[in-house]
Scaffold this active site. Sequence first.
Site, mmCIF file in Angstrom:
data_model
loop_
_atom_site.group_PDB
_atom_site.id
_atom_site.type_symbol
_atom_site.label_atom_id
_atom_site.label_comp_id
_atom_site.label_asym_id
_atom_site.label_seq_id
_atom_site.Cartn_x
_atom_site.Cartn_y
_atom_site.Cartn_z
ATOM 1 C CE LYS A 254 39.253 25.025 33.107
ATOM 2 N NZ LYS A 254 39.912 26.270 33.536
ATOM 3 C CD GLN A 314 31.553 34.005 36.063
ATOM 4 O OE1 GLN A 314 31.964 35.084 35.685
ATOM 5 N NE2 GLN A 314 32.254 33.231 36.890
ATOM 6 C CG ASP A 349 35.207 26.246 34.391
ATOM 7 O OD1 ASP A 349 35.797 27.167 33.793
ATOM 8 O OD2 ASP A 349 35.309 26.072 35.622
ATOM 9 C CG ASP A 384 33.401 36.985 39.773
ATOM 10 O OD1 ASP A 384 34.329 36.871 40.592
ATOM 11 O OD2 ASP A 384 33.442 36.545 38.612
ATOM 12 C CG ASN A 385 35.914 39.179 37.018
ATOM 13 O OD1 ASN A 385 36.858 39.771 37.535
ATOM 14 N ND2 ASN A 385 35.951 37.893 36.754
ATOM 15 C CD GLU A 413 36.847 39.788 41.730
ATOM 16 O OE1 GLU A 413 37.883 39.102 41.723
ATOM 17 O OE2 GLU A 413 36.065 39.834 40.758
ATOM 18 C CE LYS A 522 40.348 30.236 41.802
ATOM 19 N NZ LYS A 522 40.546 31.184 40.669
ATOM 20 C CG PHE A 523 39.888 24.710 40.957
ATOM 21 C CD1 PHE A 523 39.002 24.949 39.921
ATOM 22 C CD2 PHE A 523 40.917 25.617 41.169
ATOM 23 C CE1 PHE A 523 39.149 26.050 39.094
ATOM 24 C CE2 PHE A 523 41.077 26.720 40.346
ATOM 25 C CZ PHE A 523 40.185 26.942 39.308
#
Length: 698
Positions: A254, A314, A349, A384-385, A413, A522-523
Amino acid sequence: MTGRFPIEDVSPVVACGRYPAKAVLGEIVPVSARAYREGHDALGCNVVWLGPDGAARPFTRMRPGEPGQDRWHATIRPDAVGDWVFTVEAFQDPYLTWQNAVTKKIAAGQGPAELANDLAEGARVLEAALELVPAADRKRVRAAAGALRDGKLPLPRRVTPALDLADLLWDHPVRELVTTGEERRLWVDRPRALFSAWYEFFPRSEGAVPATVDAPARSGTFGTATDRLPGVAAMGFDVLYLPPIHPIGRVNRKGRNNSLTAGPDDVGSPWAIGAAEGGHDTIHPDLGTPADFREFIAAAAEQGLEVAMDLALQCAPDHPWVTDHPEWFTTRADGSIAYAENPPKKYQDIYPLNFDNDPEGIRAEVLRVVLHWVGEGIRIFRVDNPHTKPFDFWHWLIWAVKQVDPDVLFLAEAFTRPAIMHGLGKIGFTQSYTYFTWRTSAAQMRAYCEELVAAADYMRPNFWPNTPDILHESLQHGGPPMFKIRAVLAALLSPSWGMYAGYELFEHVARPGAEEYLDNEKFELRPRDWAGAQAQGRSLAPYIATLNRVRRDNPALHQLRNLRFHDIDNPALLCWSKHDPETGNTVIVICSFDSHTVQWGNTTLDMPALGFDWHDRFTVHDELTGTSYDWGQRNAVRLDPYLQPAHVLTVRRPAVPDGSVSATTAPAELTVEDVPADLSGGTAPTAPAQKDDARWTS
């Protein structure tokens, strides 16, 4: 349960005993149960505790609660980390039965002849107690038993020595017909599991150099990020959380602001984990080497900071797992691997793992990865998640890791449905993100915090006013006072709180139509001029440092179960307290939810919750201003969002009238109608305009 008496509704118990309840080392843990018996003889209850070493802790007697409810209460303070076992026992208490009967009969005028059996029974009970009381008290107990049997003594002298043993025989009772309840478990963590202050930054942004026409962008490293550690420590944080530090995928990377096309200088999202350089057990080469990371952890520790690491299960499309274990992913009808989606959002991504394909293989690999980082010195993971992965997997992983190192902590989170968030706490997650960000009124916040206190046996909240993903509209439009307000609420309502870098610079500009930052870190690399902001007075860092100092210095703020709310007659204000009965430490906070106008209110304090009688007066000291006040049950407060949006008051006993101010700047029980028009709110100063650099002047 084995024995004569019913023992019901034991607490703390999680999911009917399926999972252990939670506590931390040194925490005061309340234990309660409902127990009762037939007839009029006295019942007693106690708690038996076994530590992680299997050794019994001192006998803990339970006291009866509200009359007629048959509820019994005690507290325990665990002294070791690990798996504890506790059991509630009920028993017939012959001394209390005798004491109740003989005092009533004497009050009714019965004499020695009528009490002959009672006196003999009392002597028998005391003789049985001789083996239970400490050696130093046996002479007294023996003498009291002898007095009960001595018919030559007048009745008062025969009975009084035995009645004077009430406290001793409460602590060392004669127990008959002992009933043993079911064993219950309590997992005890180190104190940081409950009390912590987190700070999140991207190490690649610290010391980074953005791309120019003449030179490509240059990432920050663990070495340059080390320069930021003193600033974080000076604000009083003790946990430094890093987003993923692994190689970032190049396939479907991204670009800035989550665009689908990445330019040559776009660094990608750290959560798109894995590339040719390696995966979850590898460090991004731009950040440094494993040795550099170990040096960074050591440097953080020297500043009093413990490094927390992100665990995001992930993969980027070019993660080594995709090639080596394609069975760990979901294959679509056209043969492609499914990327992550949360319709209408698409994450091209990222490939999510499919835990139904080779679950044993995935478990073994994830455990290997986590223990790898534990071996590198990491004892805290922000997950995360977690709500998108199987619950039985997390339950297995967390307890497998704790078998190796019980000090490892896991922060969930998970912004999802309440039952799922509570379920993650029950199965073993140490802390949890919460809905704090979206509770924007005093009534909403009070109701939500009361819900969290009720779940304190298994779910520990961590309040964050912002994250890289979340920039609430209250911060977008509330001006600098709202940043102070949300920091006070997060830091002083919950024993654990955190904030993402840039909060102290009042960063507030959102991507249009989204609840997240424009030019999201983040990007892209986002270096900040920390020193310049501080020098120009554009930083909230000193205020944050004060809040964290108050937290650190007041034991009452280290706990969750002791949170109590007090009535105040203005719905824009919230009043709460925390009281530590062990130290006597008490903190009272009144905070405004209005970042634009002055608000007045009158408190009605629950005085017993503060450790006072209803009529008491006491001195409070405002930790934000240094001013002291003489307070009681009812007090008037005035909060100006631009000068002082909150009172943070430590109680000093007893009240010291010299040099103190009554109430605040107003007499007690002053109402809004009594306030001059120019002080009762009116028109607030105009909120500072948004600057081009996305910061405000405080």
